[in-house]
Enzyme design. Structure first.
Site, PDB file in Angstrom:
ATOM      1  CE  LYS A  15      37.607  45.253  40.792  1.00  0.00           C
ATOM      2  NZ  LYS A  15      38.734  44.820  40.184  1.00  0.00           N
ATOM      3  NE  ARG A  90      35.124  40.015  39.500  1.00  0.00           N
ATOM      4  CZ  ARG A  90      35.973  40.664  40.391  1.00  0.00           C
ATOM      5  NH1 ARG A  90      34.947  41.213  41.127  1.00  0.00           N
ATOM      6  NH2 ARG A  90      37.033  40.608  40.800  1.00  0.00           N
ATOM      7  NE  ARG A 129      46.260  41.874  46.161  1.00  0.00           N
ATOM      8  CZ  ARG A 129      44.882  42.161  45.578  1.00  0.00           C
ATOM      9  NH1 ARG A 129      44.167  43.203  45.678  1.00  0.00           N
ATOM     10  NH2 ARG A 129      44.596  41.415  44.601  1.00  0.00           N
ATOM     11  NE  ARG A 135      43.259  38.794  47.341  1.00  0.00           N
ATOM     12  CZ  ARG A 135      42.503  39.661  46.513  1.00  0.00           C
ATOM     13  NH1 ARG A 135      42.376  40.783  46.863  1.00  0.00           N
ATOM     14  NH2 ARG A 135      41.827  39.519  45.283  1.00  0.00           N
ATOM     15  NE  ARG A 146      42.220  37.764  40.652  1.00  0.00           N
ATOM     16  CZ  ARG A 146      43.087  38.342  41.374  1.00  0.00           C
ATOM     17  NH1 ARG A 146      44.173  37.724  41.676  1.00  0.00           N
ATOM     18  NH2 ARG A 146      42.842  39.488  41.738  1.00  0.00           N
TER      19      ARG A 146
END
Ligand code: B4P
Length: 194
Positions: A15, A90, A129, A135, A146
């Site tokens: 996204k 969401r 990532r 992160r 998630r």
């Protein structure tokens, strides 16, 4: 067709990556709730601390906070000609909140771009990532939470938009440029059919 768009997909579907490319192409701003939360968290302000207490566990930030933040963002001058909302709404309650925010401005939504990617593909991308960006919400445990939350909470909102006939399904697996090209073509075909 004006471009008031949503970009929806599981975490790691691309996204953020695709929002940037599509917005550059359409010359509209991207509004990413996740990115706004991360900016506040990096600044260490009150909203950032609150957001971090949810995002670091892979939970959604409470709706009243998120909806208010989007309301303020939609008052900015740069979104009057169109925008791409990335990662919002969401859940179903956020869909109703967005409906109210748009109606208050006499705006309607033009299309919802839905990026598809299987769970294992997105886990792999997000772990990749994690290795480069570190992160807090990219640990395997939080990533899987998630993804589960996406299936439980976010996917049902697509039924509402499907009833409105504005969901554009796009395969999110391929190179970044291949996916970007698919999104542009799908959107242009949809615009031509309106
Ligand atoms: P987001 O920032 O939206 O994070 P995300 O779902 O993980 O998507 P992201 O945009 O980062 O990943 P992308 O697919 O681009 O949300 C973070 C958190 O904020 C949420 O968990 C939640 O707590 C909170 N939040 C956000 N919005 C909220 C809301 N509306 N309500 C409540 N809470 C909210 O990229 C993933 C990786 O894949 C990247 O490393 C990228 O380089 C790579 N990639 C992209 N495309 C690829 C491709 N084609 N091939 C290979 N790799 C690719």
């Amino acid at each position: 067709m004006s471009y008031r768009l949503l970009l929806v997909g599981p975490p790691g579907a691309g996204k953020g990556t695709q929002a940037e490319l599509l917005c550059e192409y359409l010359e509209i701003p991207a509004v990413s709730t996740g990115a706004i939360f991360r900016e506040h968290t990096a600044a260490g302000d009150e909203l950032g601390q609150l957001a971090d207490s949810f995002t670091s566990r892979g939970e959604l930030v409470p709706d009243d906070v998120t909806n208010r933040m989007v309301d303020v963002r939609l008052d900015c001058e740069d979104v009057t000609g169109g925008f791409l909302l990335d990662g919002y709404p969401r859940n179903v309650d956020q869909v109703h909140a967005l409906d109210r925010l748009l109606a208050a401005r006499n705006w309607t939504l033009d299309a919802v771009v839905l990026l598809h990617a299987d769970d294992e593909v997105v886990v792999e991308r997000l772990l990749g990532r994690a290795a480069t960006e570190g992160r807090k919400d990219d640990t395997e445990k939080v990533i899987r939470h998630r993804i589960a939350l996406y299936h439980e909470t976010t996917q049902p909102l697509l039924d509402l938009y499907r009833e409105r006939g504005i969901v554009l399904d796009v395969d999110g697996v391929g190179t970044v440029e291949e996916v970007a090209e698919r999104i542009r073509t799908t959107l242009e075909d949809f615009a031509a059919s309106r």
